[in-house]
Design an enzyme around this catalytic site. Structure first.
Site, PDB file in Angstrom:
ATOM      1  N   HIS A  88       6.261  -6.653   2.516  1.00 20.82           N
ATOM      2  CA  HIS A  88       4.877  -6.979   2.908  1.00 20.82           C
ATOM      3  C   HIS A  88       4.799  -8.088   3.953  1.00 20.82           C
ATOM      4  O   HIS A  88       5.768  -8.784   4.190  1.00 20.82           O
ATOM      5  CB  HIS A  88       3.990  -7.284   1.687  1.00 20.82           C
ATOM      6  N   GLU A  89       3.665  -8.164   4.608  1.00 24.09           N
ATOM      7  CA  GLU A  89       3.459  -9.066   5.757  1.00 24.09           C
ATOM      8  C   GLU A  89       4.467  -8.791   6.873  1.00 24.09           C
ATOM      9  O   GLU A  89       4.903  -9.710   7.563  1.00 24.09           O
ATOM     10  CB  GLU A  89       3.550 -10.535   5.331  1.00 24.09           C
ATOM     11  N   GLY A  90       4.828  -7.534   7.044  1.00 24.98           N
ATOM     12  CA  GLY A  90       5.770  -7.155   8.107  1.00 24.98           C
ATOM     13  C   GLY A  90       7.175  -7.030   7.555  1.00 24.98           C
ATOM     14  O   GLY A  90       7.752  -8.006   7.097  1.00 24.98           O
TER      15      GLY A  90
END
Lengths: 596, 596
Positions: A439-441
């Site tokens: 998550h978040e890239g």
């Protein structure tokens, strides 16, 4: 089994970073060393008393979707009540909006303890902080009064609504739209996927920060705007009024992070959904990027916290559990030795210590840069710190996500069969931590961000600053007792890394796809060099304190030994990676899809 | 999403190993190529039709302990009925006892498919086979008639009862006792922990193979004997009679492998528990070791199967899911590309392919050695193969357990957020595979077995044989199209590895604890060299077939590309490991417990 270790936190905050110096700044005058330690005491107490006890049960009984609402363990709301009452929702925000103006380093240290204790429950305030940051940075005063203030007070929670079912990492492909309404607000229509904290019954309201496209705007990411979409509309008096048309469409059921609701949300499907534009139209992505950088450091910190929880749990176990004998002693009548007496168990513990404390140093160093950027008067110096922070953010996100997950794997191994059962916390921590590389890239996205964007920024000024800071610490290490060999090793790895970076910058300019083909290897390699630097910094301080007989000698010897471990077992791995990068290995791009 | 790939299995069995040659041996005359493929067809059909469909639901609803009995999904019994009816319980056993005398390579290939489809359900027959092997090797004819025959028929299941709550890896510390009774049988008293398949209601009976100490015997492992302890006593006519005093005391709840009951068993606590000595008193451990070697190869194979399942699932996803664009194409209006077009996704897929197919080659090579040992007439040659099998067994167990678990991590990463949910199988495979570095001897145990025992056996004859076989394949590779560079690289790594091994042998002789301090690093390093060899062997065959236009060109190019990946990304990692081993790094043993 999970215990919070304040000794290392104190060492890193005070001895390595000297955060109490920030009390000299107008913004942080309240935060002298005593006050900082008081804040940490409060956070530790709430984490241990109210977050930790329900962590296992929350994992076992995840939130459920019942009659269109989320039902979850009541312990979550209770824990967050204590968190709110202590003011932590407003930790880093301006006093003007009800915040405590805490230095980012200190706020991060409190987050670390909450996430160690219970990452599922911690997510609600951390998402709220992220969303509130966006409004604080880019919202109007009216928006701040209406939404930011209740978020700072912990009455409204927040979320980030970026991904859509058909567009995960690829924001250019989002299809949520925002049609202007007559009163200046917008009608939001679309679906958002993977929204953590997307619905719950704990807070009075939920403030969704939503990326959407205003029809007629530029194509791709340049046409993305940012909107505030509250679950309940808010009147001019600040009171929550009617339900807005954002509807919970389903919960995702994950391997870990089970305590945090993760949702699919529908906007404007059955009833109109009103959103309020934040800042300028079509600037949404750049606003979100600023928030994402903070979120990425937060994700990295979460990975560290999970790694630290596993490290402490497995260390405690290894100190208590008798198992077998040394290879030197073959007498079966001799008593069993403790697990921690076995070399391979120590390797598993050292690997965890090196990963966890090295990564924590990087998280805190990143937060220290945030504090410097916020308080520094000198423009050049601030710009340097900004570029350095930009550069190391993908590393601060990814390195802990990879190596503290690995640490959790080791924690299970220390406990053996017991570690694999749900009777001990280590398997849960391992499941939780597997989210952080996603998550978040994802790693792959971070790698392209690093090599395709951050390394190139301002003609490589970030890399130059990084090299300069590392060299300065290498000089200090040369002067310190017993660290010359590590200093020399890091100097060599650094100069080779700079040379490799130069080759890759050239290659990326010539042909981005080929130049970026091994970006993930570069991210991993540079990450190891940066963490080696973090260890050398810690070792310099430990060596000095040891020579001055200042502090617990065992703790300081442990720091030096963990530094030695990292330089012996980890840093040398980067040579093979650089060889691969230097020859622009094209194995991955010449492999054809139909060859698999 | 999980599909079974027969192409690679056929390549490895027929093209690389030429298993159909075994039909020339009296034991295996029925197994020509056509018959082997027929067996594999049957296994595939049962795996796909009866094992795969309930794998997810079995994980979600694990067996429960209700009123002293195990309740589980009825689909397990149904799947095993099909397995039994096809004769797979007796696959490798002698025809004399009802078996099919299948070559071990072929049996392993069938296991591979069953474990790919559903590792939880597969465990029951695999444990039964392991237990039956012990009776076949060391039991009396009367024991074989009474217990082996119904196990071969799949009517009785079996278990391995080694560990106890206070003694996991350390068998010297087991405290279960066996008191002689007047009729020649024994009274068993004690508790066994982590017993997979320890209780269920599927089979007519359960045959526990139990390690226990006869009072008055030698101390330590030299006083351990092996017993048959049936759940129900068996009359002279083979009929199941009264309940024996082995009682289910509880189920362990694990992170993965949830479909296999894992139990705590009490022996002789409330009612007498009768056991029958297998072979000679005090020889139990050496008997068990023979079985453990097979079990360890089986554990390795299980890790490969889980890795392969994840690889196929993530490959299918990457070929279907559009996501983003190439770095070379910045036009947001251009259509999205498939995941598999991204270099980093290909890296994640290549890493999986290299791990899974390389490890499968090693599993099958180990099984091929078993077949050679069983059928070979020449004493010297058989002895060489035995020593080689002994040497590579800890690698065949550990390498897949480490790197196919890593492959499962990558499979999740390919799917991103979706891969982290329980809607896709990859998170379950990752949880399942985390067991494999633990059971049947942890990595640390395997490492000490390798460096502290196997490498030293017969004055290093195993290592010499290994080096000889690798060099022979290197010579073939030198002659093959396009493989000279890999051949050269492996030759260099091999000669350095031999030199390092010599240093370590010396060090272990001088001071075992110091010499073995980095045994795990040695295990990992030698494992990479062995897997590189497995890839070079496959590449030689692929290159030859390609030049002869024999077989699917895409498949053969994929083999060559995966070999290239392993030599580019993986093998070079071993240099840093050898440097650490060569200097006898003592970081782990000088780190003191109170420094943590």
């Amino acid at each position: 089994m999970i215990t919070i270790d304040r000794t290392d936190l104190a060492f890193q905050l005070h001895d390595v970073l000297g955060v109490a110096r920030l009390a000299e700044q107008a913004r942080h005058t309240d935060y002298d060393r005593e006050a900082i330690d008081g804040v940490l005491d409060t956070a530790e107490r709430i984490a241990v008393d109210h977050f930790l006890p329900h962590a296992a049960q929350l994992d076992e009984h995840e939130p459920e979707f019942v009659d269109g609402k989320v039902e979850m363990d009541a312990a979550v709301a209770d824990a967050l009540k204590h968190y709110r009452e202590a003011g932590f929702f407003g930790a880093a925000f301006d006093a003007e909006w009800g915040g405590m103006q805490m230095p980012e380093t200190v706020r991060l240290a409190t987050s670390f303890m909450f996430m160690m204790a219970n990452v599922g429950t911690s997510s609600y305030p951390f998402l709220t902080t992220g969303a509130a940051n966006l409004i604080a940075s880019f919202g109007s005063d009216e928006q701040k009064e209406r939404f930011l203030r209740p978020m700072v007070e912990g009455r409204f929670f927040g979320t980030m609504c970026l991904s859509e079912p058909q567009a995960g990492s690829s924001l250019t492909d989002i299809s949520t739209t925002a049609e202007p309404r007559e009163d200046g607000s917008y009608s939001i229509t679309g679906r958002k996927m993977w929204i953590s904290g997307g619905d719950q019954e704990i807070s009075e309201n939920i403030v969704h920060m939503v990326l959407a496209k205003i029809p007629g705007g530029p194509a791709g990411v340049k046409g993305i705007s940012l909107f505030i979409v509250p679950k309940f509309l808010v009147g001019d008096d600040g009171a929550v009024t009617q339900r807005n048309g954002v509807v919970l469409a389903g919960l995702n059921h994950k391997m870990g992070y089970r305590g945090t609701t993760n949702t699919l949300l529908n906007f404007g499907e059955d009833s109109p959904c009103i959103g309020y534009l934040v800042g300028e139209p079509h600037h949404g992505l750049s606003y979100m990027f600023q928030m994402m950088n903070e979120a990425r450091i937060g994700v990295g910190l979460g990975a560290v916290a999970l790694g630290a929880a596993g490290y402490r749990a497995s260390l405690a176990y290894a100190r208590e559990r008798p198992q077998g004998r040394h290879p030197d002693s073959k007498d079966p009548e001799s008593p069993q030795v403790l697990l921690i007496e076995h070399a391979d168990i120590r390797r598993l513990l050292l690997a965890q210590k090196a990963a966890v404390e090295g990564a924590l140093a990087l998280s805190l160093y990143s937060a220290d840069l945030v504090d410097r950027i916020r308080t520094e008067e000198d423009e050049d110096s601030r710009r340097q710190n900004e570029l350095l922070l930009d550069l190391i953010t993908p590393i601060a996100k990814s390195w802990p996500s990879e190596y503290c997950l690995e640490a959790n794997k080791h924690a299970i191994q220390v406990l053996g069969g017991y570690g694999y059962t749900r009777d001990y916390p280590v398997e849960r921590l391992y499941r939780d931590n597997r989210l952080n590389p996603i998550h978040e890239g994802t790693h792959g996205i971070q790698a392209i961000d690093l090599l395709g964007r951050k390394v190139l920024q301002a003609q490589g000024a970030g890399v130059k600053t990084l090299a300069g800071r590392i060299l300065a610490d290498i000089r200090e290490a040369h002067a310190a007792e017993g660290l010359a060999e590590h200093a020399e090793a890091l100097a060599n790895h650094l100069s080779e890394t700079i040379a490799t970076t130069g080759k890759l910058v050239h290659a990326v300019a010539e042909a981005p796809r080929a130049g970026l083909a091994n970006a993930s290897v570069y991210l991993d390699m540079l990450g190891h060099v940066v963490i080696a630097w973090m260890w050398l910094r810690q070792a310099v301080v430990a060596a000095r304190k040891k020579s001055e007989r200042d502090g617990d000698a065992n703790f300081l010897d442990g720091k030096l030994a963990a530094c030695r471990y990292f330089f012996a077992f980890e840093l040398p791995k980067t040579s093979a990676q650089r060889a691969l990068l230097d020859r622009l290995d094209d194995t991955t791009i010449t492999m054809r899809p139909d060859w698999f």
